[in-house]
Design a protein around this motif. Sequence first.
Motif, PDB file in Angstrom:
ATOM      1  N   SER A 139       0.915  -1.148  -0.004  1.00  0.00           N
ATOM      2  CA  SER A 139      -0.035  -0.089   0.149  1.00  0.00           C
ATOM      3  C   SER A 139       0.970   1.119  -0.001  1.00  0.00           C
ATOM      4  O   SER A 139       0.676   2.336  -0.771  1.00  0.00           O
ATOM      5  CB  SER A 139      -0.731   0.041   1.199  1.00  0.00           C
ATOM      6  N   LEU A 140       1.939   1.298   0.748  1.00  0.00           N
ATOM      7  CA  LEU A 140       2.880   2.407   0.895  1.00  0.00           C
ATOM      8  C   LEU A 140       3.489   2.588  -0.606  1.00  0.00           C
ATOM      9  O   LEU A 140       3.687   3.714  -0.980  1.00  0.00           O
ATOM     10  CB  LEU A 140       3.950   2.047   2.085  1.00  0.00           C
ATOM     11  N   ARG A 141       3.893   1.656  -1.012  1.00  0.00           N
ATOM     12  CA  ARG A 141       4.606   1.753  -2.315  1.00  0.00           C
ATOM     13  C   ARG A 141       3.727   2.283  -3.349  1.00  0.00           C
ATOM     14  O   ARG A 141       4.269   2.678  -4.568  1.00  0.00           O
ATOM     15  CB  ARG A 141       5.230   0.522  -2.858  1.00  0.00           C
ATOM     16  N   GLN A 142       2.590   2.263  -3.474  1.00  0.00           N
ATOM     17  CA  GLN A 142       1.588   2.862  -4.320  1.00  0.00           C
ATOM     18  C   GLN A 142       1.420   4.253  -4.251  1.00  0.00           C
ATOM     19  O   GLN A 142       0.829   5.060  -5.343  1.00  0.00           O
ATOM     20  CB  GLN A 142       0.186   2.183  -4.174  1.00  0.00           C
ATOM     21  N   LYS A 143       1.889   4.960  -3.100  1.00  0.00           N
ATOM     22  CA  LYS A 143       1.803   6.477  -2.947  1.00  0.00           C
ATOM     23  C   LYS A 143       3.196   6.944  -3.704  1.00  0.00           C
ATOM     24  O   LYS A 143       4.306   6.561  -3.411  1.00  0.00           O
ATOM     25  CB  LYS A 143       2.063   6.705  -1.673  1.00  0.00           C
ATOM     26  N   GLU A 144       2.902   7.582  -4.828  1.00  0.00           N
ATOM     27  CA  GLU A 144       4.130   8.205  -5.788  1.00  0.00           C
ATOM     28  C   GLU A 144       5.048   8.915  -4.916  1.00  0.00           C
ATOM     29  O   GLU A 144       6.291   8.858  -5.512  1.00  0.00           O
ATOM     30  CB  GLU A 144       3.500   8.840  -6.897  1.00  0.00           C
ATOM     31  N   SER A 145       4.767   9.714  -4.051  1.00  0.00           N
ATOM     32  CA  SER A 145       5.682  10.778  -3.149  1.00  0.00           C
ATOM     33  C   SER A 145       6.408   9.775  -2.323  1.00  0.00           C
ATOM     34  O   SER A 145       7.548  10.644  -1.671  1.00  0.00           O
ATOM     35  CB  SER A 145       4.967  11.956  -2.819  1.00  0.00           C
ATOM     36  N   VAL A 146       6.350   8.641  -2.045  1.00  0.00           N
ATOM     37  CA  VAL A 146       6.915   7.971  -0.829  1.00  0.00           C
ATOM     38  C   VAL A 146       8.107   7.067  -1.330  1.00  0.00           C
ATOM     39  O   VAL A 146       7.966   6.435  -2.503  1.00  0.00           O
ATOM     40  CB  VAL A 146       5.789   7.175   0.012  1.00  0.00           C
ATOM     41  N   THR A 147       9.139   7.148  -0.672  1.00  0.00           N
ATOM     42  CA  THR A 147      10.264   6.306  -0.853  1.00  0.00           C
ATOM     43  C   THR A 147      10.550   5.270   0.302  1.00  0.00           C
ATOM     44  O   THR A 147      10.660   5.780   1.580  1.00  0.00           O
ATOM     45  CB  THR A 147      11.604   7.082  -1.003  1.00  0.00           C
ATOM     46  N   LEU A 148      10.254   4.131  -0.105  1.00  0.00           N
ATOM     47  CA  LEU A 148      10.267   2.900   1.023  1.00  0.00           C
ATOM     48  C   LEU A 148      11.283   2.226   0.755  1.00  0.00           C
ATOM     49  O   LEU A 148      11.760   1.611  -0.138  1.00  0.00           O
ATOM     50  CB  LEU A 148       8.862   2.223   0.787  1.00  0.00           C
ATOM     51  N   GLU A 149      12.009   1.834   1.966  1.00  0.00           N
ATOM     52  CA  GLU A 149      13.128   0.713   1.982  1.00  0.00           C
ATOM     53  C   GLU A 149      12.785   0.096   3.323  1.00  0.00           C
ATOM     54  O   GLU A 149      12.519   0.568   4.360  1.00  0.00           O
ATOM     55  CB  GLU A 149      14.448   1.395   2.088  1.00  0.00           C
ATOM     56  N   ARG A 150      12.953  -1.502   2.993  1.00  0.00           N
ATOM     57  CA  ARG A 150      12.840  -2.198   4.198  1.00  0.00           C
ATOM     58  C   ARG A 150      14.152  -3.208   4.392  1.00  0.00           C
ATOM     59  O   ARG A 150      14.617  -3.585   3.528  1.00  0.00           O
ATOM     60  CB  ARG A 150      11.697  -3.181   3.821  1.00  0.00           C
ATOM     61  N   LEU A 151      14.765  -2.815   5.570  1.00  0.00           N
ATOM     62  CA  LEU A 151      15.918  -3.645   5.879  1.00  0.00           C
ATOM     63  C   LEU A 151      15.586  -4.929   6.770  1.00  0.00           C
ATOM     64  O   LEU A 151      14.728  -4.760   7.876  1.00  0.00           O
ATOM     65  CB  LEU A 151      16.868  -2.781   6.806  1.00  0.00           C
ATOM     66  N   ARG A 152      16.004  -6.221   6.280  1.00  0.00           N
ATOM     67  CA  ARG A 152      15.777  -7.477   7.269  1.00  0.00           C
ATOM     68  C   ARG A 152      16.891  -7.631   7.603  1.00  0.00           C
ATOM     69  O   ARG A 152      18.090  -8.236   7.392  1.00  0.00           O
ATOM     70  CB  ARG A 152      15.354  -8.594   6.163  1.00  0.00           C
ATOM     71  N   ILE A 153      17.055  -7.341   9.092  1.00  0.00           N
ATOM     72  CA  ILE A 153      18.224  -7.105   9.774  1.00  0.00           C
ATOM     73  C   ILE A 153      17.819  -7.045  11.435  1.00  0.00           C
ATOM     74  O   ILE A 153      16.759  -6.429  11.579  1.00  0.00           O
ATOM     75  CB  ILE A 153      19.365  -6.202   9.620  1.00  0.00           C
ATOM     76  N   ASP A 154      18.592  -7.620  12.404  1.00  0.00           N
ATOM     77  CA  ASP A 154      18.291  -7.536  13.835  1.00  0.00           C
ATOM     78  C   ASP A 154      19.099  -6.188  14.061  1.00  0.00           C
ATOM     79  O   ASP A 154      20.050  -5.812  13.652  1.00  0.00           O
ATOM     80  CB  ASP A 154      19.181  -8.715  14.542  1.00  0.00           C
ATOM     81  N   ILE A 155      18.040  -5.664  15.011  1.00  0.00           N
ATOM     82  CA  ILE A 155      18.473  -4.147  15.443  1.00  0.00           C
ATOM     83  C   ILE A 155      19.885  -4.375  16.155  1.00  0.00           C
ATOM     84  O   ILE A 155      20.623  -3.387  16.019  1.00  0.00           O
ATOM     85  CB  ILE A 155      17.369  -3.650  16.544  1.00  0.00           C
ATOM     86  N   GLU A 156      20.314  -5.449  16.549  1.00  0.00           N
ATOM     87  CA  GLU A 156      21.636  -5.690  17.442  1.00  0.00           C
ATOM     88  C   GLU A 156      22.677  -5.438  16.626  1.00  0.00           C
ATOM     89  O   GLU A 156      23.771  -4.861  17.127  1.00  0.00           O
ATOM     90  CB  GLU A 156      21.574  -7.118  18.037  1.00  0.00           C
TER      91      GLU A 156
END
Length: 434
Positions: free
Chosen positions: A227-244
């Motif tokens: 849903s977020l990627r459908q917004k033209e003005s939004v740049t989205l990045e997801r990192l699959r990593i432990d916060i540690e």
Amino acid sequence: METRCNFWLPKKKRFCANTLLKDSEFCGNHTQRSNGQWIPCPIHPSHSVLEENLQSHLKRCPFYKQAQSLLLQPYYQEGINAGKEQQGDQNFSSEMKRNAVHSMTPFQFSLLINKIKSLHASLCNDIRDSFKIPQACDIWTNRQVDRTLPFQEKHVMQQASILGNLEEFGVLKVKLETSVDDDDGVPAVVEFGAGRGYLTQVLTDCYGIDKILLVERKSYKLKADRSLRQKESVTLERLRIDIEDLKLDAVESLQGVPYLAIGKHLCGPATDMTLRCCIREQCDDSPSESTCPMIGLAIATCCHHLCQWKHYINKQYMLNSGISKDDFNAMTWFTSWAVDADHGSDLSGTDWSFDLQIRENEHVESDLNTYEVKDMVKNMKAVDRAVVGLMCKDIIDVGRFMWLKEHGLECELVKYVQSNISPENRLLVARQKS
């Protein structure tokens, strides 16, 4: 009748749900083909493998490519946010914590309970109720959003109140559509422990955020990403990593971009690791100016029973308050009691007093030691245990609050929803003084 596999999954704390093989006590994945020992996979402990097959499994483990790819990323640095480990530090399971409490003498147990009560009375009286539903979140609270998006009222109330507290604290403000001034909004948001990302979804819909970074170690279906990627003005990045292991300064897309850090129900030590991740000077021997400055923070804490002494952000506060490492481990186990009672009404005002009062009497210790701690715990009322658990949660969170103040941030610790919406209702809100 269909029967289930008898293989115990220690990570999930349950038996395998797969169907048994014929004439076997196990399913196809866990059938005992030899007398070998089953051990957790060292790449990812979500599954087990026979020790004799470990080397061949490592080459085809589904998590192997992901682990190898992560090692090459500039933002990966193993254990960077774990805290400085001291000699003797280790992770304590809930079973280990419970056994340590049960091994106390009743006199020691009573002393610790009274210490908790005294410390809570002196430090935790200023945690105010702050249930805020901002007007900006009307589209979510009034269910005016896309009907294909999941909607649960209790979660929307929590998400809206987190954002309402940020708005009241001066970190967030509504971005006007007619304005071209970048100062009208937050340049970027980083959600830690993002899960499916619906806290960020609400934030983006209501406050016009353009740059999003979601940090989550697990893989989820039905994420808000689509849903977020459908917004033209939004740049989205997801990192699959432990916060540690996350070195936030090294994330290329955040270079030179001030950001807001958020997290809803960051379990146990994930809160401490997030604070270290955002405020780097605590961890660096030779601190340098951050390339991605944090402008504000909002973290709803959760699952204090998972907290570990080795990761806790403010050990000195505990030690100065008379809480040792062993006391801390016991307190984290006590926090699991916070869900023992009915949270339909607020428990904070409940009158609680320990049955075995400690007096200045030379015979009191020997009298108490005629009991056993596990029996004393068993005989406590659920509401009494719940109040002790809530006290311990507050003390742990106040230590985090004090750590933020020591690092020059303006901050508050509030109850952001009523306990009948969620008993995990403490929220840390902070901002840079400048």
